[in-house]
Structure formats: C-alpha cells, structure tokens
Design a protein around this motif. Structure first.
Motif, PDB file in Angstrom:
ATOM      1  N   GLU A 165      47.133 -46.943  31.427  1.00 26.61           N
ATOM      2  CA  GLU A 165      47.665 -47.745  30.318  1.00 26.61           C
ATOM      3  C   GLU A 165      48.384 -49.010  30.800  1.00 26.61           C
ATOM      4  O   GLU A 165      48.653 -49.903  30.012  1.00 26.61           O
ATOM      5  N   GLY A 166      48.744 -49.014  32.086  1.00 29.42           N
ATOM      6  CA  GLY A 166      49.584 -50.096  32.588  1.00 29.42           C
ATOM      7  C   GLY A 166      51.023 -49.932  32.121  1.00 29.42           C
ATOM      8  O   GLY A 166      51.750 -50.909  31.961  1.00 29.42           O
ATOM      9  N   ASP A 167      51.448 -48.686  31.898  1.00 27.73           N
ATOM     10  CA  ASP A 167      52.772 -48.363  31.369  1.00 27.73           C
ATOM     11  C   ASP A 167      53.728 -48.054  32.525  1.00 27.73           C
ATOM     12  O   ASP A 167      53.748 -46.940  33.053  1.00 27.73           O
ATOM     13  N   VAL A 168      54.509 -49.045  32.900  1.00 27.28           N
ATOM     14  CA  VAL A 168      55.416 -48.928  34.048  1.00 27.28           C
ATOM     15  C   VAL A 168      56.440 -47.818  33.834  1.00 27.28           C
ATOM     16  O   VAL A 168      56.752 -47.073  34.765  1.00 27.28           O
ATOM     17  N   ALA A 169      56.959 -47.668  32.623  1.00 27.42           N
ATOM     18  CA  ALA A 169      57.985 -46.655  32.356  1.00 27.42           C
ATOM     19  C   ALA A 169      57.440 -45.248  32.591  1.00 27.42           C
ATOM     20  O   ALA A 169      58.135 -44.398  33.182  1.00 27.42           O
ATOM     21  N   ARG A 170      56.216 -44.968  32.163  1.00 27.89           N
ATOM     22  CA  ARG A 170      55.623 -43.638  32.368  1.00 27.89           C
ATOM     23  C   ARG A 170      55.448 -43.343  33.848  1.00 27.89           C
ATOM     24  O   ARG A 170      55.746 -42.252  34.312  1.00 27.89           O
ATOM     25  N   VAL A 171      54.928 -44.309  34.584  1.00 28.79           N
ATOM     26  CA  VAL A 171      54.711 -44.104  36.019  1.00 28.79           C
ATOM     27  C   VAL A 171      56.051 -43.923  36.727  1.00 28.79           C
ATOM     28  O   VAL A 171      56.213 -42.998  37.536  1.00 28.79           O
ATOM     29  N   THR A 172      57.013 -44.763  36.414  1.00 27.30           N
ATOM     30  CA  THR A 172      58.316 -44.712  37.074  1.00 27.30           C
ATOM     31  C   THR A 172      58.988 -43.362  36.896  1.00 27.30           C
ATOM     32  O   THR A 172      59.501 -42.786  37.856  1.00 27.30           O
ATOM     33  N   ARG A 173      58.980 -42.822  35.682  1.00 24.93           N
ATOM     34  CA  ARG A 173      59.671 -41.543  35.457  1.00 24.93           C
ATOM     35  C   ARG A 173      58.977 -40.372  36.148  1.00 24.93           C
ATOM     36  O   ARG A 173      59.581 -39.331  36.359  1.00 24.93           O
ATOM     37  N   ALA A 174      57.717 -40.534  36.545  1.00 27.00           N
ATOM     38  CA  ALA A 174      56.991 -39.460  37.225  1.00 27.00           C
ATOM     39  C   ALA A 174      57.277 -39.406  38.721  1.00 27.00           C
ATOM     40  O   ALA A 174      56.964 -38.417  39.375  1.00 27.00           O
ATOM     41  N   LEU A 175      57.880 -40.462  39.276  1.00 24.35           N
ATOM     42  CA  LEU A 175      57.973 -40.601  40.728  1.00 24.35           C
ATOM     43  C   LEU A 175      59.389 -40.405  41.262  1.00 24.35           C
ATOM     44  O   LEU A 175      60.353 -40.928  40.711  1.00 24.35           O
ATOM     45  N   HIS A 176      59.485 -39.707  42.375  1.00 23.56           N
ATOM     46  CA  HIS A 176      60.744 -39.601  43.112  1.00 23.56           C
ATOM     47  C   HIS A 176      61.029 -40.974  43.723  1.00 23.56           C
ATOM     48  O   HIS A 176      60.101 -41.679  44.141  1.00 23.56           O
ATOM     49  N   ARG A 183      46.115 -31.418  41.478  1.00 23.43           N
ATOM     50  CA  ARG A 183      45.000 -32.325  41.795  1.00 23.43           C
ATOM     51  C   ARG A 183      44.742 -33.175  40.568  1.00 23.43           C
ATOM     52  O   ARG A 183      44.579 -32.658  39.460  1.00 23.43           O
ATOM     53  N   VAL A 184      44.742 -34.486  40.756  1.00 23.05           N
ATOM     54  CA  VAL A 184      44.468 -35.446  39.681  1.00 23.05           C
ATOM     55  C   VAL A 184      43.212 -36.212  40.071  1.00 23.05           C
ATOM     56  O   VAL A 184      43.082 -36.666  41.211  1.00 23.05           O
ATOM     57  N   GLU A 185      42.284 -36.353  39.120  1.00 24.29           N
ATOM     58  CA  GLU A 185      41.049 -37.080  39.415  1.00 24.29           C
ATOM     59  C   GLU A 185      40.734 -38.057  38.298  1.00 24.29           C
ATOM     60  O   GLU A 185      40.895 -37.753  37.119  1.00 24.29           O
ATOM     61  N   THR A 186      40.309 -39.259  38.698  1.00 23.75           N
ATOM     62  CA  THR A 186      39.797 -40.266  37.777  1.00 23.75           C
ATOM     63  C   THR A 186      38.454 -40.735  38.330  1.00 23.75           C
ATOM     64  O   THR A 186      37.996 -40.240  39.366  1.00 23.75           O
ATOM     65  N   SER A 187      37.878 -41.711  37.683  1.00 21.81           N
ATOM     66  CA  SER A 187      36.627 -42.283  38.192  1.00 21.81           C
ATOM     67  C   SER A 187      36.838 -43.026  39.503  1.00 21.81           C
ATOM     68  O   SER A 187      35.893 -43.270  40.240  1.00 21.81           O
ATOM     69  N   TRP A 188      38.102 -43.411  39.801  1.00 17.62           N
ATOM     70  CA  TRP A 188      38.389 -44.244  40.964  1.00 17.62           C
ATOM     71  C   TRP A 188      39.019 -43.502  42.133  1.00 17.62           C
ATOM     72  O   TRP A 188      38.953 -43.969  43.252  1.00 17.62           O
ATOM     73  N   PHE A 189      39.688 -42.381  41.866  1.00 20.76           N
ATOM     74  CA  PHE A 189      40.400 -41.713  42.959  1.00 20.76           C
ATOM     75  C   PHE A 189      40.611 -40.235  42.678  1.00 20.76           C
ATOM     76  O   PHE A 189      40.493 -39.765  41.553  1.00 20.76           O
ATOM     77  N   VAL A 190      40.946 -39.514  43.755  1.00 17.41           N
ATOM     78  CA  VAL A 190      41.446 -38.139  43.690  1.00 17.41           C
ATOM     79  C   VAL A 190      42.797 -38.156  44.378  1.00 17.41           C
ATOM     80  O   VAL A 190      42.928 -38.690  45.483  1.00 17.41           O
ATOM     81  N   ASP A 191      43.800 -37.618  43.711  1.00 17.10           N
ATOM     82  CA  ASP A 191      45.143 -37.509  44.276  1.00 17.10           C
ATOM     83  C   ASP A 191      45.515 -36.039  44.385  1.00 17.10           C
ATOM     84  O   ASP A 191      45.287 -35.270  43.442  1.00 17.10           O
ATOM     85  N   TYR A 192      46.090 -35.671  45.520  1.00 20.66           N
ATOM     86  CA  TYR A 192      46.728 -34.364  45.683  1.00 20.66           C
ATOM     87  C   TYR A 192      48.218 -34.647  45.672  1.00 20.66           C
ATOM     88  O   TYR A 192      48.734 -35.346  46.550  1.00 20.66           O
ATOM     89  N   LEU A 193      48.901 -34.148  44.642  1.00 21.97           N
ATOM     90  CA  LEU A 193      50.295 -34.475  44.403  1.00 21.97           C
ATOM     91  C   LEU A 193      51.198 -33.297  44.740  1.00 21.97           C
ATOM     92  O   LEU A 193      50.914 -32.169  44.337  1.00 21.97           O
ATOM     93  N   ASN A 194      52.285 -33.573  45.445  1.00 19.68           N
ATOM     94  CA  ASN A 194      53.332 -32.589  45.710  1.00 19.68           C
ATOM     95  C   ASN A 194      54.505 -32.919  44.810  1.00 19.68           C
ATOM     96  O   ASN A 194      54.964 -34.073  44.785  1.00 19.68           O
ATOM     97  N   PHE A 195      54.980 -31.940  44.080  1.00 17.70           N
ATOM     98  CA  PHE A 195      56.080 -32.103  43.145  1.00 17.70           C
ATOM     99  C   PHE A 195      57.309 -31.351  43.641  1.00 17.70           C
ATOM    100  O   PHE A 195      57.192 -30.313  44.285  1.00 17.70           O
ATOM    101  N   GLY A 196      58.467 -31.855  43.280  1.00 18.49           N
ATOM    102  CA  GLY A 196      59.720 -31.143  43.476  1.00 18.49           C
ATOM    103  C   GLY A 196      60.412 -31.023  42.139  1.00 18.49           C
ATOM    104  O   GLY A 196      60.313 -31.923  41.293  1.00 18.49           O
ATOM    105  N   ARG A 250      63.938 -31.060  35.975  1.00 17.69           N
ATOM    106  CA  ARG A 250      63.013 -32.202  36.029  1.00 17.69           C
ATOM    107  C   ARG A 250      62.068 -32.098  37.224  1.00 17.69           C
ATOM    108  O   ARG A 250      62.501 -31.974  38.367  1.00 17.69           O
ATOM    109  N   TRP A 251      60.769 -32.177  36.965  1.00 17.53           N
ATOM    110  CA  TRP A 251      59.755 -32.245  38.008  1.00 17.53           C
ATOM    111  C   TRP A 251      59.428 -33.714  38.255  1.00 17.53           C
ATOM    112  O   TRP A 251      59.299 -34.498  37.305  1.00 17.53           O
ATOM    113  N   VAL A 252      59.267 -34.099  39.523  1.00 14.81           N
ATOM    114  CA  VAL A 252      58.814 -35.441  39.881  1.00 14.81           C
ATOM    115  C   VAL A 252      57.869 -35.341  41.076  1.00 14.81           C
ATOM    116  O   VAL A 252      57.898 -34.371  41.834  1.00 14.81           O
TER     117      VAL A 252
END
Length: 147
Positions: free
Chosen positions: A40-51, A112-125, A130-132
């Motif tokens: 979406e290009g939504d900076v707020a959504r991405v920011t809150r997901a990241l440590h 595991r997150v997958e899109t047409s462009w990438f596969v991400d293996y994400l580690n959460f804490g 709150r999970w990030v």
C-alpha cells in the motif's frame, strides 16, 4: 523401525506442539502489516510491525570479493524509506501474497511471507503483549522479462 516412525511423526508435524490460536492471529496481523503496508505504501503500518533494531538481510547472488559470505543488509529506516518511496506499491487487485506462521515458542515466533516479488522468513519477538519483527531473511524472486 522406531527411527522410521519417529521421522514420520516429525516430518508430518505430529510431534510439534499446537500453537496458541490467539498468538498465531497476533503474529499474522503483524506480518500482514509488514507486507500489506509495503504493497500500500503505508509507512505507519510498516513502522509499527518493525523492531527499532531490525536486521533485514538477503544472501547476495553474486560473490563479493571483500566478503566471503556476502549479505545484503537493510535497516528498519531503509525499509521504511523504501515504503515511503512506494518501491513495492501495487494496486490491491494485483496483490498475490500469503502469510504462514511456522512456529511460536514463548516470546519468539517464525513466519513465512510470500509475494510475487519476494519470500521473507520473519523472526518475531513478543514484548509484553506486542509482537514485532526483529529479523528478516529474504529472497528476491526473479523478475519476469519485459514484454
């Protein structure tokens, strides 16, 4: 015979303890903030997901003469800037993404997150309730040739 039965149990997931459904939903929600926020290009959504100390990496396809096991590195701020620039912004009708929570153990989770462009293996804490995303190892998919 016993070894074969144990291997079958492990490969079929029968030996893996069940994950708490509420924790699975919470981790999925963060993973969708991460991927959908980029789409979406939504900076707020991405920011809150990241440590704040996110480590995002990819194995480099081409060897780097100065580094034996070369990694491409990206910080939280770099990922947020790419989102701000709309690097992966995509019309919703073209979204092709999935999220699968692979494991949760206490305050740690993997998805595991997958899109047409990438596969991400994400580690959460989990920090309190709150999970990030703390770490990400990604693989860029080859881009189709232009027609």
């Amino acid at each position: 015979m016993i070894a074969a039965m144990l291997a079958a149990l492990l490969f079929n997931g029968a030996a893996t303890p069940a994950m708490d459904p509420a924790a699975v939903k919470a981790v999925e929600a963060v993973a969708y903030d991460y991927v959908d926020g980029q789409l979406e290009g939504d900076v707020a959504r991405v920011t809150r997901a990241l440590h704040p100390d996110l480590a995002k990496r990819a194995v480099r396809g081409k060897p780097d003469p100065d580094e034996t096991l070369a990694l491409r590195r990206m910080s939280r701020d770099e990922l947020i800037d790419l989102t701000r620039q709309g690097a992966l912004k995509t019309p919703r009708e073209q979204w092709d993404r999935s999220v699968r929570v692979l494991d949760i153990a206490g305050d740690a989770a993997v998805a595991r997150v997958e899109t047409s462009w990438f596969v991400d293996y994400l580690n959460f804490g989990r920090f309190g309730e709150r999970w990030v995303i703390v770490n990400a190892l990604w693989h860029a998919k080859p881009r189709p040739a232009a027609k």
